[in-house]
Write an enzyme that holds these catalytic residues in place. Structure first.
Site, PDB file in Angstrom:
ATOM      1  N   GLU A 115       9.921  22.881 -74.088  1.00  0.00           N
ATOM      2  CA  GLU A 115       8.935  21.733 -73.286  1.00  0.00           C
ATOM      3  C   GLU A 115       8.174  22.439 -72.482  1.00  0.00           C
ATOM      4  O   GLU A 115       7.949  24.255 -72.262  1.00  0.00           O
ATOM      5  CB  GLU A 115       9.886  21.367 -71.680  1.00  0.00           C
ATOM      6  CG  GLU A 115      10.170  19.825 -72.192  1.00  0.00           C
ATOM      7  CD  GLU A 115      10.906  19.715 -71.142  1.00  0.00           C
ATOM      8  OE1 GLU A 115      11.556  18.423 -71.568  1.00  0.00           O
ATOM      9  OE2 GLU A 115      11.599  20.224 -69.843  1.00  0.00           O
ATOM     10  N   CYS A 128       1.064  25.602 -68.608  1.00  0.00           N
ATOM     11  CA  CYS A 128       2.763  26.869 -68.356  1.00  0.00           C
ATOM     12  C   CYS A 128       3.765  26.302 -70.164  1.00  0.00           C
ATOM     13  O   CYS A 128       3.816  25.600 -70.053  1.00  0.00           O
ATOM     14  CB  CYS A 128       3.929  25.614 -67.452  1.00  0.00           C
ATOM     15  SG  CYS A 128       5.415  26.537 -66.989  1.00  0.00           S
ATOM     16  N   CYS A 135      18.037  29.368 -71.195  1.00  0.00           N
ATOM     17  CA  CYS A 135      17.400  30.857 -70.416  1.00  0.00           C
ATOM     18  C   CYS A 135      19.884  31.449 -70.338  1.00  0.00           C
ATOM     19  O   CYS A 135      20.720  30.677 -70.248  1.00  0.00           O
ATOM     20  CB  CYS A 135      17.516  30.233 -69.489  1.00  0.00           C
ATOM     21  SG  CYS A 135      17.016  31.753 -68.533  1.00  0.00           S
ATOM     22  N   CYS A 139      20.172  31.674 -63.512  1.00  0.00           N
ATOM     23  CA  CYS A 139      19.905  30.753 -61.546  1.00  0.00           C
ATOM     24  C   CYS A 139      20.218  29.842 -60.922  1.00  0.00           C
ATOM     25  O   CYS A 139      20.077  29.078 -61.599  1.00  0.00           O
ATOM     26  CB  CYS A 139      18.460  31.702 -61.116  1.00  0.00           C
ATOM     27  SG  CYS A 139      18.146  32.771 -62.252  1.00  0.00           S
ATOM     28  N   CYS A 142      18.521  26.499 -61.039  1.00  0.00           N
ATOM     29  CA  CYS A 142      17.477  26.198 -61.629  1.00  0.00           C
ATOM     30  C   CYS A 142      18.351  25.981 -62.898  1.00  0.00           C
ATOM     31  O   CYS A 142      19.102  26.124 -63.425  1.00  0.00           O
ATOM     32  CB  CYS A 142      16.213  27.803 -62.584  1.00  0.00           C
ATOM     33  SG  CYS A 142      15.739  27.385 -64.189  1.00  0.00           S
ATOM     34  N   CYS A 368       8.707  23.328 -61.752  1.00  0.00           N
ATOM     35  CA  CYS A 368       9.259  24.838 -62.017  1.00  0.00           C
ATOM     36  C   CYS A 368      10.435  23.768 -61.859  1.00  0.00           C
ATOM     37  O   CYS A 368      11.039  23.568 -61.245  1.00  0.00           O
ATOM     38  CB  CYS A 368       9.026  24.868 -60.796  1.00  0.00           C
ATOM     39  SG  CYS A 368       6.776  25.865 -60.892  1.00  0.00           S
TER      40      CYS A 368
END
Ligand code: SAH
Ligand code: SF4
Length: 394
Positions: A115, A128, A135, A139, A142, A368
């Site tokens: 994205e 962004c 990933c 975290c 997230c 975010c």
């Protein structure tokens, strides 16, 4: 004249050749493009000039078809079209938020999806972009972190996100029209999916293309790379990219940071701060952005705020407070507004800018940490995804 061997760089470009085996010119550095043109048979003494011409067509004019490159001989254009392509990721869907934010779901080679989000503001527009599919880090606040890494993006796929956004926004200049200085994509942030410093070389090459003055021409001060704290790559980011740096700080004790940003177990707060102290000098930039997600009852007390300003003393910094963006099943809640303001106030009184980031595009899950391709999630099991994790990850 003998044709020199194709350099290692060109040979090792991570790409799947499409039907007909054409190489994508997008994302190549100038020297890689030059090598590719020479390998096709372009005389060496002309290659640099040809790169200059092709570069402008691709990155200044946004041309996608060699036939449009009218300052090149017809035969040469045909030859180029036989060997190369100017390809972007394919837009699978585009969602438009009430606040003007646009979220693109993009398909890349192998059927993977990433994205990119465009956030228009009054005086600028920020794109962004993602650096990895998923990933490897986890975290706990997230959403992307719950999706295992599938693979690193190539430089072409990283640059491609910028091209796609400019295509969609209709931002390429019109030939013959007076130069338009207002830019829609005026800033790029590497804050989408993935940890950019675990894909250093591709991110660096892509940013070199984005910064090149004959093309997209974004200055290094309009690019911000956000890292969770991959300490060994921070000095290289300064010297080899030179962009602005943001760091996902999020906690003021190792105990809490270990839980929120588990990479802290490897490089703790002190080690991270030591690396950050060197960054402004090495990159000749002004200040570092400390990102701090506000999690109710976890990291948002007055004591946290006081500890934070003590920790970063001596580092030119701005503290970006990010109200936690919730996602389905998230184990945290957003801090109350009054708490966020009280925290901001302490940081501000200590002499640091402490903007509270207004969540954008929440209605389309574009904020975010909310990025995660739903199709990827639905189609693939965790085991399947894990099996593909690139071995180079630390
Ligand atoms: N991997 C990099 C860049 C991508 S994340 C990094 O971690 O820095 C971009 C920013 O969004 C980071 O500061 C990250 O900590 C933050 N973030 C992640 N999930 C979030 C969430 N749910 N709410 C608010 N911010 C989040
Ligand atoms: Fe990865 Fe950044 Fe999310 Fe952490 S915050 S899981 S490093 S994308």
């Amino acid at each position: 004249m003998t044709t020199p061997p194709i350099t290692q760089d060109v040979l090792t470009l991570p790409r799947k050749l499409p039907e007909g085996g054409r190489m994508n010119l997008v994302g190549l550095t100038r020297s890689q493009m030059q090598d590719a043109l020479i390998a096709m048979g372009t005389p060496e003494r002309q290659a640099k000039m040809r790169v200059g011409q092709i570069w402008q067509w691709i990155y200044h004019w946004g041309v996608q078809d060699f036939a449009a490159m009218t300052n090149l001989a017809k035969g040469y254009r045909l030859e180029l079209a036989q060997h190369f392509e100017i390809a972007r990721p394919e837009i699978v869907s585009r969602q438009l938020s009430e606040d003007g934010t646009r979220k693109y779901l993009l398909r890349i080679a192998g059927g993977h999806e990433v994205e990119a989000v465009y956030i228009p503001e009054e005086s600028r527009g920020t794109l962004c972009i993602s650096s990895q599919v998923g990933c490897t880090l986890t975290c706990s606040f997230c959403h992307t972190g719950t999706q295992k890494l599938v693979r690193n993006l190539t430089a072409a796929e990283i640059v491609g996100q910028v091209l796609v956004a400019r295509d969609d926004l209709g931002e390429w200049p019109e030939r013959g029209a007076p130069k338009n200085e207002t830019r829609l994509v005026s800033n790029v942030v590497l804050m989408g999916m993935g940890e950019p410093l675990y894909n250093f070389d591709n991110v660096r090459d892509a940013m070199k293309v984005v910064m090149d003055g004959e093309g997209l021409s974004l200055s290094r001060r309009r690019i911000t790379l956000s890292t969770s704290g991959v300490v060994p790559e921070i000095a290289r980011t300064a010297t080899e990219i030179g962009c602005l740096l943001a760091v996902s700080f999020h906690a003021t004790t190792d105990e809490v940071r270990d839980k929120l940003v588990p990479i802290n177990k490897r490089w703790n707060i002190k080690t991270l701060l030591d690396a950050l102290r060197e960054y402004p000098r090495l990159s000749n930039s002004e200040r570092i952005t400390f990102e701090y997600v506000m999690l109710k009852g976890v990291n948002d007390s007055d004591d946290d705020a006081r500890r934070l300003v003590k920790l970063i003393a001596g580092i030119p910094a701005k503290i970006n407070l990010i109200p936690f963006n919730e996602w389905p099943g998230a184990p945290y809640q957003r801090s109350d507004w009054a708490r966020i303001e009280a925290f901001a106030d302490i940081v501000h009184k200590a002499g640091y800018a402490s903007p509270i980031r207004t969540p954008r595009g929440e209605d389309i899950m574009a904020a975010c940490g909310q990025l995660k391709s739903a199709t990827e999630r639905g189609r693939r099991s965790r085991a399947e995804i894990a099996a593909e994790v690139a071995p180079a990850q630390a």
